[in-house]
Design an enzyme around this catalytic site. Sequence first.
Site, PDB file in Angstrom:
ATOM      1  N   ASP A   1       7.731  -6.145 -18.377  1.00 41.91           N
ATOM      2  CA  ASP A   1       7.283  -4.856 -17.929  1.00 41.91           C
ATOM      3  C   ASP A   1       7.854  -4.786 -16.292  1.00 41.91           C
ATOM      4  O   ASP A   1       8.746  -3.709 -16.008  1.00 41.91           O
ATOM      5  CB  ASP A   1       5.522  -4.376 -17.484  1.00 41.91           C
TER       6      ASP A   1
ATOM      7  N   ASP B   1       7.178 -16.239 -12.312  1.00 41.23           N
ATOM      8  CA  ASP B   1       6.878 -16.612 -10.527  1.00 41.23           C
ATOM      9  C   ASP B   1       8.594 -16.755 -10.565  1.00 41.23           C
ATOM     10  O   ASP B   1       9.553 -16.017  -9.025  1.00 41.23           O
ATOM     11  CB  ASP B   1       5.888 -16.521  -9.769  1.00 41.23           C
TER      12      ASP B   1
ATOM     13  N   ASP C   1      11.887  -4.091 -14.535  1.00 42.07           N
ATOM     14  CA  ASP C   1      12.511  -2.809 -13.144  1.00 42.07           C
ATOM     15  C   ASP C   1      13.362  -3.449 -12.182  1.00 42.07           C
ATOM     16  O   ASP C   1      14.463  -2.560 -11.572  1.00 42.07           O
ATOM     17  CB  ASP C   1      10.663  -2.322 -12.514  1.00 42.07           C
TER      18      ASP C   1
ATOM     19  N   TYR D   1      -2.537  -5.179 -21.873  1.00 44.46           N
ATOM     20  CA  TYR D   1      -2.478  -3.578 -21.905  1.00 44.46           C
ATOM     21  C   TYR D   1      -2.937  -2.764 -22.956  1.00 44.46           C
ATOM     22  O   TYR D   1      -3.696  -1.966 -23.100  1.00 44.46           O
ATOM     23  CB  TYR D   1      -0.647  -3.390 -22.191  1.00 44.46           C
TER      24      TYR D   1
ATOM     25  N   LYS E   1       3.919 -17.313 -18.354  1.00 45.75           N
ATOM     26  CA  LYS E   1       3.076 -18.338 -17.303  1.00 45.75           C
ATOM     27  C   LYS E   1       1.734 -19.236 -17.554  1.00 45.75           C
ATOM     28  O   LYS E   1       0.342 -19.138 -17.517  1.00 45.75           O
ATOM     29  CB  LYS E   1       2.055 -17.378 -16.222  1.00 45.75           C
TER      30      LYS E   1
HETATM   31  C1  IPM Z   1       7.706   1.446 -18.985  1.00 48.69           C
HETATM   32  C2  IPM Z   1       6.233   2.173 -17.973  1.00 48.69           C
HETATM   33  C3  IPM Z   1       4.961   2.157 -19.231  1.00 48.69           C
HETATM   34  C4  IPM Z   1       4.565   0.383 -19.535  1.00 48.69           C
HETATM   35  C5  IPM Z   1       3.652   3.054 -18.447  1.00 48.69           C
HETATM   36  C6  IPM Z   1       4.610   4.579 -18.378  1.00 48.69           C
HETATM   37  C7  IPM Z   1       2.962   2.724 -18.939  1.00 48.69           C
HETATM   38  O1  IPM Z   1       6.209   1.330 -17.333  1.00 48.69           O
HETATM   39  O2  IPM Z   1       7.970   2.333 -20.509  1.00 48.69           O
HETATM   40  O3  IPM Z   1       7.655   0.198 -18.484  1.00 48.69           O
HETATM   41  O4  IPM Z   1       3.876   0.032 -18.682  1.00 48.69           O
HETATM   42  O5  IPM Z   1       4.996  -0.033 -20.321  1.00 48.69           O
HETATM   43 MG    MG Z   2       6.774   0.135 -16.337  1.00 48.94          MG
END
Ligand code: IPM
Ligand code: MG
Length: 355
Positions: free
Chosen positions: A246, A222, A250, A135, A190
């Site tokens: 990240d 993975d 999700d 990042y 990884k």
């Molecule tokens: C998160 C989001 C951010 C990230 C984006 C909006 C930059 O997806 O907080 O998970 O990738 O960290």
């Molecule tokens: Mg995110």
Amino acid sequence: MKIAILPGDGIGPEIVSQAVKVLNALGETFEMETAPVGGAGYEAKGHPLPEETLALAKAADAVLFGAVGDWKYDTLERPLRPEQAILGLRKNLGLFGNLRPAILYPELAGASTLKPEVVSGLDILIVRELTGDIYFGQPRGVRECPDGPFKGQREGFDTMRYAEGEIRRIAHVAFQAAQKRGKRLTSVDKANVLETFQFWKDIVTDVHREYPDVALDHMYVDNAAMQLVRAPKKFDVIVTGNMFGDILSDAAAMLTGSIGMLPSASLDANNKGLYEPSHGSAPDIAGKGIANPLATILSAAMMLRYSLNRAEQADRIESAVKKVLAQGLRTPDIYQEGTTKVGTAQMGDAVVAAL
Ligand code: IPM
Ligand code: MG
């Protein structure tokens, strides 16, 4: 106690105002100051993270953040895009420790896309490193490809890197979090392919010597993605790098039925923090009054616990959220037949009433 309120874009202002309403209902006086950020910062001051906004965030004891981003800014050059605001805040405030709990409230077991028996009782914590990795690694950009079969063509490139101290400090955060929970930590890497993550694995293994009461295991990313949907309850605490965290967070969010339920805390070395829902700005439903404010309200609870030293108030908010779920109130993202569909403000009001 001074709280910087940064609502941002899309559904950000709607959900943050519900969390502010809940904070104001606690019977304590918090000094709150609002500033524009993301697309809203760009519109107001020509920059996604205006100087005044950053100064406010730095001066405050904690930051309550909504969400940033809208498709209409996708054509701006990268430094002006809304996402740079949250990345800039994380970097400038040194918020390297991101805590993303994924808890399934029993009432929502049917809202998950996974079978109830797979997710019921789920309570896991993802500890994501937040200021390093690909990042932020330099160099990055688009250049002329220097070698290989595509030599001379344009190529995009980023740099994955982690310094030893960076890995050590997030490992400590994760081990200490595990000590307060089920005492199990899974480090996700990884290492079979990437030098950065072989190094990560070695350093986490070394830090483990200071936490003999925590059971540590290592898992490739993975496989971790697969295990998260196969048998998520086997995890207790997961620690991983910025990018893997990240993605995995999700996936973990969806186990709980809706990403609209997930709070997060991003902490520096002194527990000063930024608190935001794990979800994004959802521009498709912005302004409709249907967004789920619970992730932001629960983020405010995390803020009270970690940065403002008000664990009791945090407990009160979390109990109030459980109560409204038990009452059957649901925003559309978690709605199921037999429950009562409510909008953003009604949900906020119900939490206040439950308090
Ligand atoms: C998160 C989001 C951010 C990230 C984006 C909006 C930059 O997806 O907080 O998970 O990738 O960290
Ligand atoms: Mg995110």
